[in-house]
Structures are given as structure tokens and as C-alpha cells.
Write a protein that holds these residues in place. Structure first.
Motif, PDB file in Angstrom:
ATOM      1  N   ASP A   1       0.796  -1.230   0.000  1.00 16.26           N
ATOM      2  CA  ASP A   1       0.000   0.000   0.000  1.00 16.26           C
ATOM      3  C   ASP A   1       0.826   1.277   0.000  1.00 16.26           C
ATOM      4  N   THR A   2       2.070   1.207   0.467  1.00 20.89           N
ATOM      5  CA  THR A   2       2.855   2.412   0.737  1.00 20.89           C
ATOM      6  C   THR A   2       4.119   2.563  -0.111  1.00 20.89           C
ATOM      7  N   MET A   3       4.780   1.467  -0.431  1.00 24.04           N
ATOM      8  CA  MET A   3       6.099   1.539  -1.077  1.00 24.04           C
ATOM      9  C   MET A   3       6.007   2.141  -2.477  1.00 24.04           C
ATOM     10  N   THR A   4       6.781   3.200  -2.696  1.00 23.58           N
ATOM     11  CA  THR A   4       6.867   3.846  -4.000  1.00 23.58           C
ATOM     12  C   THR A   4       8.340   4.028  -4.347  1.00 23.58           C
ATOM     13  N   VAL A   5       8.606   4.243  -5.613  1.00 23.67           N
ATOM     14  CA  VAL A   5       9.977   4.486  -6.055  1.00 23.67           C
ATOM     15  C   VAL A   5      10.519   5.701  -5.323  1.00 23.67           C
ATOM     16  N   GLY A   6      11.717   5.571  -4.778  1.00 24.87           N
ATOM     17  CA  GLY A   6      12.351   6.639  -4.016  1.00 24.87           C
ATOM     18  C   GLY A   6      12.202   6.494  -2.515  1.00 24.87           C
ATOM     19  N   HIS A   7      11.263   5.665  -2.073  1.00 23.45           N
ATOM     20  CA  HIS A   7      11.025   5.447  -0.642  1.00 23.45           C
ATOM     21  C   HIS A   7      12.207   4.662  -0.052  1.00 23.45           C
ATOM     22  N   CYS A   8      12.696   5.086   1.107  1.00 25.93           N
ATOM     23  CA  CYS A   8      13.814   4.408   1.779  1.00 25.93           C
ATOM     24  C   CYS A   8      13.320   3.626   2.982  1.00 25.93           C
ATOM     25  N   LEU A   9      14.016   2.551   3.293  1.00 24.62           N
ATOM     26  CA  LEU A   9      13.721   1.780   4.494  1.00 24.62           C
ATOM     27  C   LEU A   9      14.994   1.156   5.030  1.00 24.62           C
ATOM     28  N   GLN A  10      14.939   0.769   6.278  1.00 23.70           N
ATOM     29  CA  GLN A  10      16.083   0.141   6.949  1.00 23.70           C
ATOM     30  C   GLN A  10      15.940  -1.376   6.876  1.00 23.70           C
ATOM     31  N   ALA A  11      17.079  -2.045   6.830  1.00 26.97           N
ATOM     32  CA  ALA A  11      17.096  -3.505   6.772  1.00 26.97           C
ATOM     33  C   ALA A  11      18.350  -4.016   7.463  1.00 26.97           C
ATOM     34  N   ILE A  12      18.347  -5.301   7.712  1.00 23.52           N
ATOM     35  CA  ILE A  12      19.518  -5.991   8.244  1.00 23.52           C
ATOM     36  C   ILE A  12      20.075  -6.817   7.094  1.00 23.52           C
ATOM     37  N   HIS A  13      21.388  -6.796   6.932  1.00 23.39           N
ATOM     38  CA  HIS A  13      22.033  -7.488   5.816  1.00 23.39           C
ATOM     39  C   HIS A  13      21.519  -8.910   5.641  1.00 23.39           C
TER      40      HIS A  13
END
Length: 132
Positions: A89-101
Motif C-alpha cells: 500500500d505504501t512503497m513507492t519508487v524513491g522510498h527508503c527503508l532500513q534492513a539488516i544485511h
């Protein structure tokens, strides 16, 4: 003893394409200049802030590990799937998020020289796509 050093990763969405009515393939790129190293079959943990709470969810990488600085996730809408539904519903091109390798012990390496047979069904196909 394993030591985790700099396990945080910032990803930016570079593509988000629908495959079916309830499934998208999302392509992410690392914000750093280094490539994202992973083995086919491994997963990545996303850290998604929803309603002032961080939700951590694992998603199997479906992309080829040799494609450089990008990785792909297949996200399916599920009943009560807080993170999956938020991503759809939310993710668009340019959107950033944090992750664990990327991590995980279910993977295939180039060391296998004989023929292999991959059998899966449903969402179990995701790691197989990367292994192919």
C-alpha cells in the motif's frame, strides 16, 4: 563466536511492479556505494516503522545475487499481514527503508557442479527463483 558488525543497511526502492492483484516485485538498491552480498536462497530482514512501532519481517531474496547493487523481493498481500500489506500500500519508487544485511543457511552456491532438482510450491518458490 559470531560478531555482527554494521548489520544495518539503508535501501531505496527503485522499482515496484505488480505481478498479480495481490503480488508485487519490489526492487531495492543500497544507498551506499557497495553492493549487497548474498547467496541464492537467503533472506533480508526489513525494519518497517508503522504507527510508531518498528516491525521486523524477513523476506526471501528472489533476485540473482550477481546483479550488482540491487535486490528483489516478492511481496504478497495476506490477511492481517501488517508489513506485507503496508509495503504493497505504501512503497513507492524513491522510498527508503532500513534492513539488516542478508542472512540464512538455506542457500545454493556455485560449488554444486552436478544437476539439481528444485521443487517448491506457493511462496516456497521465492528462494528457488534466486537459486535458478
Amino acid at each position: 563466536m559470531n560478531q555482527l558488525i554494521n548489520t544495518e543497511l539503508t535501501l531505496v526502492c527503485v522499482a515496484n511492479r505488480p505481478v498479480t492483484a495481490d503480488v508485487n516485485i519490489m526492487t531495492f538498491e543500497s544507498k551506499s556505494s557497495s553492493s549487497i552480498a548474498f547467496k541464492p536462497g537467503q533472506y533480508i530482514t526489513l525494519k518497517i516503522p508503522i504507527d510508531d512501532e518498528i516491525h521486523c519481517r524477513c523476506y526471501t531474496l528472489s533476485s540473482n545475487p550477481n546483479q550488482g547493487n540491487t535486490l528483489e523481493l516478492i511481496v504478497k498481500r495476506v490477511t492481517e499481514g501488517v508489513v506485507s500489506n503496508w509495503l504493497l500500500d505504501t512503497m513507492t519508487v524513491g522510498h527508503c527503508l532500513q534492513a539488516i544485511h542478508p542472512s540464512g543457511q538455506f542457500y545454493l552456491t556455485g560449488e554444486h557442479r552436478s544437476k539439481i532438482l528444485l521443487i517448491s510450491a506457493g511462496v516456497g518458490i521465492t528462494p528457488m527463483l534466486s537459486m535458478l
